[in-house]
Design a protein around this motif. Structure first.
Motif, PDB file in Angstrom:
ATOM      1  N   ALA A 214     -28.859   9.774 -25.822  1.00  0.00           N
ATOM      2  CA  ALA A 214     -28.358  10.829 -26.704  1.00  0.00           C
ATOM      3  C   ALA A 214     -27.773  11.986 -25.905  1.00  0.00           C
ATOM      4  O   ALA A 214     -26.737  12.571 -26.281  1.00  0.00           O
ATOM      5  CB  ALA A 214     -29.484  11.319 -27.609  1.00  0.00           C
ATOM      6  N   TRP A 215     -28.417  12.296 -24.803  1.00  0.00           N
ATOM      7  CA  TRP A 215     -27.917  13.376 -23.964  1.00  0.00           C
ATOM      8  C   TRP A 215     -26.561  12.997 -23.360  1.00  0.00           C
ATOM      9  O   TRP A 215     -25.630  13.813 -23.326  1.00  0.00           O
ATOM     10  CB  TRP A 215     -28.948  13.666 -22.875  1.00  0.00           C
ATOM     11  CG  TRP A 215     -28.686  14.938 -22.105  1.00  0.00           C
ATOM     12  CD1 TRP A 215     -27.669  15.808 -22.276  1.00  0.00           C
ATOM     13  CD2 TRP A 215     -29.487  15.449 -21.053  1.00  0.00           C
ATOM     14  NE1 TRP A 215     -27.762  16.853 -21.394  1.00  0.00           N
ATOM     15  CE2 TRP A 215     -28.877  16.663 -20.625  1.00  0.00           C
ATOM     16  CE3 TRP A 215     -30.656  15.012 -20.431  1.00  0.00           C
ATOM     17  CZ2 TRP A 215     -29.396  17.420 -19.596  1.00  0.00           C
ATOM     18  CZ3 TRP A 215     -31.183  15.783 -19.406  1.00  0.00           C
ATOM     19  CH2 TRP A 215     -30.560  16.974 -18.989  1.00  0.00           C
ATOM     20  N   ALA A 216     -26.467  11.776 -22.900  1.00  0.00           N
ATOM     21  CA  ALA A 216     -25.208  11.342 -22.295  1.00  0.00           C
ATOM     22  C   ALA A 216     -24.087  11.292 -23.315  1.00  0.00           C
ATOM     23  O   ALA A 216     -22.919  11.572 -22.997  1.00  0.00           O
ATOM     24  CB  ALA A 216     -25.397   9.974 -21.645  1.00  0.00           C
ATOM     25  N   ALA A 217     -24.395  10.930 -24.536  1.00  0.00           N
ATOM     26  CA  ALA A 217     -23.367  10.827 -25.573  1.00  0.00           C
ATOM     27  C   ALA A 217     -23.021  12.165 -26.198  1.00  0.00           C
ATOM     28  O   ALA A 217     -22.141  12.228 -27.062  1.00  0.00           O
ATOM     29  CB  ALA A 217     -23.830   9.862 -26.659  1.00  0.00           C
ATOM     30  N   GLY A 218     -23.704  13.251 -25.794  1.00  0.00           N
ATOM     31  CA  GLY A 218     -23.442  14.557 -26.386  1.00  0.00           C
ATOM     32  C   GLY A 218     -23.820  14.620 -27.848  1.00  0.00           C
ATOM     33  O   GLY A 218     -23.117  15.252 -28.649  1.00  0.00           O
ATOM     34  N   ALA A 219     -24.889  13.956 -28.231  1.00  0.00           N
ATOM     35  CA  ALA A 219     -25.292  13.893 -29.629  1.00  0.00           C
ATOM     36  C   ALA A 219     -25.719  15.273 -30.123  1.00  0.00           C
ATOM     37  O   ALA A 219     -26.239  16.094 -29.369  1.00  0.00           O
ATOM     38  CB  ALA A 219     -26.457  12.904 -29.794  1.00  0.00           C
ATOM     39  N   PRO A 220     -25.515  15.566 -31.410  1.00  0.00           N
ATOM     40  CA  PRO A 220     -25.969  16.854 -31.966  1.00  0.00           C
ATOM     41  C   PRO A 220     -27.495  16.930 -32.001  1.00  0.00           C
ATOM     42  O   PRO A 220     -28.203  15.948 -31.779  1.00  0.00           O
ATOM     43  CB  PRO A 220     -25.367  16.859 -33.376  1.00  0.00           C
ATOM     44  CG  PRO A 220     -25.125  15.429 -33.699  1.00  0.00           C
ATOM     45  CD  PRO A 220     -24.815  14.751 -32.405  1.00  0.00           C
ATOM     46  N   ALA A 221     -27.978  18.117 -32.329  1.00  0.00           N
ATOM     47  CA  ALA A 221     -29.423  18.362 -32.303  1.00  0.00           C
ATOM     48  C   ALA A 221     -30.163  17.475 -33.292  1.00  0.00           C
ATOM     49  O   ALA A 221     -31.287  17.021 -33.026  1.00  0.00           O
ATOM     50  CB  ALA A 221     -29.704  19.831 -32.600  1.00  0.00           C
ATOM     51  N   LEU A 222     -29.540  17.213 -34.451  1.00  0.00           N
ATOM     52  CA  LEU A 222     -30.216  16.371 -35.445  1.00  0.00           C
ATOM     53  C   LEU A 222     -30.420  14.956 -34.910  1.00  0.00           C
ATOM     54  O   LEU A 222     -31.483  14.351 -35.104  1.00  0.00           O
ATOM     55  CB  LEU A 222     -29.402  16.347 -36.727  1.00  0.00           C
ATOM     56  CG  LEU A 222     -30.033  15.596 -37.899  1.00  0.00           C
ATOM     57  CD1 LEU A 222     -31.353  16.238 -38.289  1.00  0.00           C
ATOM     58  CD2 LEU A 222     -29.078  15.565 -39.090  1.00  0.00           C
TER      59      LEU A 222
END
Length: 883
Positions: A214-222
């Protein structure tokens, strides 16, 4: 006929018998342990030793051998396994350091073939060696090599990324590598079940793949919150169904961290949502977290199940309450959360396990408590805010209630505070009123826990209903049921105590709701003052009626439970009266009206109250209110404080008369003490003017003499009256600037001493203080006060001679009063004569000498401290034997 004791007596008897059985069982178990220790085969030879502070049974020995003393602890050499573990740990650490150094330093000097060969050989060797070692029974060595293998696999990942895939994203590569390593070590740990390190290592590695992805993909906080929740669910599954204690504990810790992080993310997004629709997605995350926590609580042990219930309940409240909270103004956000917290109580009608249900109920209580704590600061402001009016009494009524409080609280953001308090007051009042029905509704939770014998009769919390529930499930016999019920009753509050707490909380919250409503609505000043006074009257009625209704309660109901409501109402009435009285100080008419009404209300409550304590409290409050009214009268007449002081003595005079009427009633003493405090206030008010002070002191002496007529007050009040009369005489002489007080005191001293002589002849056992003390003090003390300001020699000389004669007479006839008064006068005259010379000597001495002399004195006293104590005791005994 067979005597059938009442339930309370029978329950107490059963509790005593169960306690005796527990004590006997513990004694037998201790004896059994000692016998087992005595029957064990002898331990290996050990060096003899005696440890007198050790505990335990005497060690076993060979048959016929002399018994070793108790506390004998044999000395053993260092444990071989401990040495082995140290060596293996050091060896594994050195191999790991070497592998790291090789990978970071020597890696670049080798070709691709050499690199692959070295990596393959080292990793395969360290992964294969533990398999062979476990088969040979060398588990500790296998564990050490497993740790080395774990470090090598991590280094392999780093090396592959540095050489084979240097252009790939580091976070994405690490996520994939973590997943691969987690799977590898899971298979490895399951294949080698005797090793304890692989499975916990796999659990640790499994925490990172989703989060790093998720961090690598730049996922939002949700999305990050959902990733954290998914990882926490995986950890919870491992904690419940995984193999090995190490893996389960690691998964439990990891799941707690990941789940808490997911809840923080969801709560932050829900609270900061811009509207109801924006709060739906975080609410779904929180609801999923609540469902996961409750699902885990269904299979978890009792303590973890209760924690899961708490987490699930709080998450559900945040999820459901966050949606409407995003649609209401800031001042009303707490209300949706409170309603959702109250809705959690419906868990009592579900099939959730008992421990989890208790956790959900605890979450509901935490939400309600948080809402009430949020309302505490405005309540404190309403009660304490009128204190600011003391600086400017009768300055004029303010514009509104908030102006009188002088507070800067954001009242518009506290609009829900009175609603929250009123809602909880209504619910708790309903629970107090219909308590048996409430207990029947909560039956499933009561049956699923240990039976509580303190509940209401005929409810699932009582012994009969609980035994029926347990018997239906076939899980315990009647003996175990009664034992569990007795233990539960000793640990948990009874139903009567809970009901009393609910009623007390309802009274307090209802009172707070009305106070807050006036401040939030900013009612006019007159409405606030009148409403506060009426509210005090309502609380007094509640206190008197509740106390009266509780007098006929059963003996099985605790006193604290039946007295909870009247005590709370009484405390609230006194607090509200103080606040209303302070609030009325802004206006003269309001002050008279409020304090007059409060005095009447408390006096009426004191008459109607049945118990001694509330009667005393209400009587004291009425006396205080009347005393304040007399002070107001002096201010209204434009009298100076010393001129208004005699008016304040009206209430102490009434308390003396009331004390004579009440006699030995328990209320008499508090009322008279309150009157004495009023008299003390009058003395302080008159202190600025000498004649007025003398008049007030003399009037106080008259009141004390009137109280001394009663036999039970004669000893204290009589002595106080004498002291007040004497002090009043001195003050009057000083105010009149009399330079020869002996002309006024000797005519009093001579007949007083004559009366004392007659008293001693009629009663030789009478104290010298009673016979001669007042007469001597009437002359000696004023003369000493004048002598210290007299520069002539005649008065000190005559006074010193008189004091010497009195001292000698006291020593000759063993009269304590004469000895002490004469000695004190003689010492005072001596100090007066030596004072000028001491001042001269002190001025001539070096400045360092007084501290040095003081230090030597302290050293001398310290060195002979015990002897000084003995001398002081002998002097005390000698004085005690005098009359």
């Amino acid at each position: 006929m067979e005597h059938v004791p009442p339930p309370a007596e029978e329950l107490a008897r059963l509790d005593r018998e169960l306690t005796e059985l527990d004590a006997r069982r513990a004694q037998l178990l201790t004896r059994r342990a000692w016998l087992l220790a005595a029957l064990r085969p002898p331990a290996p030879a050990a060096a003899p030793g005696w440890n007198p502070s050790a505990w335990g049974a005497p060690p076993a020995g060979r048959p016929g051998a002399p018994a070793q003393p108790w506390g004998h602890v044999p000395k053993r050499p260092s444990a071989p396994r401990g040495v082995q573990n140290v060596l293996l740990t050091l060896g594994g650490l050195l191999l790991t350091v070497a592998a790291v150094a090789f990978t970071l330093v020597s890696w670049g000097s080798m070709g691709i073939g050499g690199r692959s060969a070295v990596l393959t050989a080292l990793t395969a060797g360290t992964l294969t060696a533990p398999v062979l070692l476990v088969r040979r029974g060398l588990a500790a060595t296998a564990e050490a090599l497993t740790a080395v293998a774990l470090a090598l696999t991590l280094l392999d990942v780093y090396a592959v990324h540095a050489v084979a895939a240097p252009d790939t994203d580091g976070l994405g590569f690490t996520a994939v590598a973590s997943a691969v390593l987690a799977a590898l070590w899971t298979v490895y740990g399951l294949a080698l079940g005797k090793l304890r390190l692989p499975l916990p290592a796999a659990v640790v590695l499994a925490q990172w793949p989703l989060l790093l992805w998720a961090w690598a993909a730049g996922a939002p906080a949700l999305v990050v919150g959902w990733v954290l929740l998914a990882t926490a669910v995986l950890d919870g599954t491992i904690a419940l169904y995984g193999r090995g204690a190490g893996a389960r504990v690691t998964a439990c810790v990891g799941g707690s961290v990941m789940g808490f992080s997911a809840l923080v993310v969801g709560l932050a997004l829900s609270v900061t949502a811009s509207g109801p629709l924006a709060a739906v997605a975080p609410g779904a995350l929180l609801l999923a977290a609540a469902a996961a926590a409750l699902a885990g609580a269904w299979r978890a042990p009792r303590g973890f199940a209760r924690a899961g219930g708490v987490v699930g309940g709080l998450a559900a409240v945040a999820a459901v309450g966050g949606v409407p909270a995003a649609a209401v103004p800031d001042g009303w956000m707490v209300l949706p959360y409170l309603l959702c917290g109250l809705a959690l109580t419906a868990v009592v009608r579900t099939r959730l396990p008992g421990s989890a249900a208790h956790g959900v109920l605890a979450a509901s209580g935490a939400v309600v408590a948080g809402a009430l704590v949020w309302a505490v600061p405005p309540v404190a402001t309403v009660l304490l805010g009128p204190v600011t009016l003391l600086s400017d009494v009768w300055a004029g009524p303010p514009e509104g209630f908030r102006s009188a409080l002088g507070s800067t609280l954001p009242w518009t953001e506290l609009a829900a505070a009175p609603v929250v308090s009123a809602l909880m007051a209504v619910l708790l009042g309903a629970a107090y009123r219909w308590w048996p029905t409430l207990v029947r509704i909560a039956g499933p939770v009561a049956v699923r826990r240990a039976p509580d014998t303190g509940g209401e009769p005929g409810t699932p919390q009582s012994g009969g209903a609980a035994s029926h529930g347990v018997g239906a499930h076939g899980r315990a016999g009647s003996g175990a049921l009664w034992s569990a019920g007795a233990g539960a009753a000793a640990r948990r509050p009874s139903g009567a105590v809970l009901r009393g707490a609910a009623g007390a909380a309802a009274a307090a919250l209802g009172w707070a709701a009305l106070l807050l409503a006036g401040a939030v609505l900013d009612v006019p000043y007159g409405v606030a003052v009148g409403g506060g006074t009426v509210l005090v009257g309502a609380l007094l009625v509640l206190a008197v009626r509740s106390a009266g209704s509780g007098r006929g309660a059963s003996a099985a109901v605790p006193v604290t439970a039946s007295a909870a409501v009247p005590v709370t109402a009484s405390v609230a009435a006194v607090s509200g009266a103080a606040s209303a009285g302070l609030l009325s100080l802004a206006s003269e008419g309001a002050s008279y009206a409020v304090f007059g009404v409060l005095a009447v209300l408390f006096a009426g409550a004191a008459v109607r109250a049945g118990d001694a304590v509330p009667r005393a409290v209400f009587s004291v409050a009425a006396a205080v209110g009347a005393t304040v009214l007399t002070g107001f009268a002096g201010r209204s007449l434009d009298l100076a404080p010393h001129e208004a002081a005699p008016l304040v003595l009206l209430v102490p005079a009434l308390t003396v008369l009331l004390g004579a009427r009440l006699r030995r009633d328990p209320v008499a003493l508090p009322v008279e003490l309150t009157g004495a405090l009023g008299a003390l206030v009058a003395v302080g008010a008159a202190a600025s003017d000498g004649p007025s002070s003398a008049l007030v002191l003399a009037l106080c002496g008259v009141l004390a003499a009137g109280a001394a007529v009663r036999p039970e007050r004669r000893r204290v009040a009589g002595c106080l009256a004498v002291v007040l009369f004497v002090v009043a005489t001195w003050v009057r002489l000083a105010a009149s600037e009399v330079s020869f007080p002996e002309a006024y005191t000797l005519p009093v001293t001579v007949p007083a001493l004559a009366v004392g002589v007659l008293r001693r002849r009629g009663d030789p056992e009478a104290s010298s203080w009673t016979a001669y003390g007042p007469g001597l003090a009437a002359t000696l003390l004023p003369s000493l006060a004048v002598a210290w300001a007299d520069t002539d020699w005649l008065r000190p000389l005559l006074l010193g001679v008189a004091a010497l004669v009195v001292t000698l007479l006291g020593a000759r006839h063993r009269l304590q009063a004469l000895l002490l008064l004469g000695g004190a006068g003689l010492a005072s005259v001596g100090l007066h004569e030596l004072a000028p010379y001491v001042v001269q000597v002190a001025g001539a001495l070096p400045r360092w000498l007084p501290p040095a002399l003081a230090g030597l004195l302290l050293l001398g006293v310290g060195a002979t401290y015990e002897q000084r104590l003995r001398d002081a005791r002998r002097l005390k005994d000698a004085l005690g034997r005098m009359r």
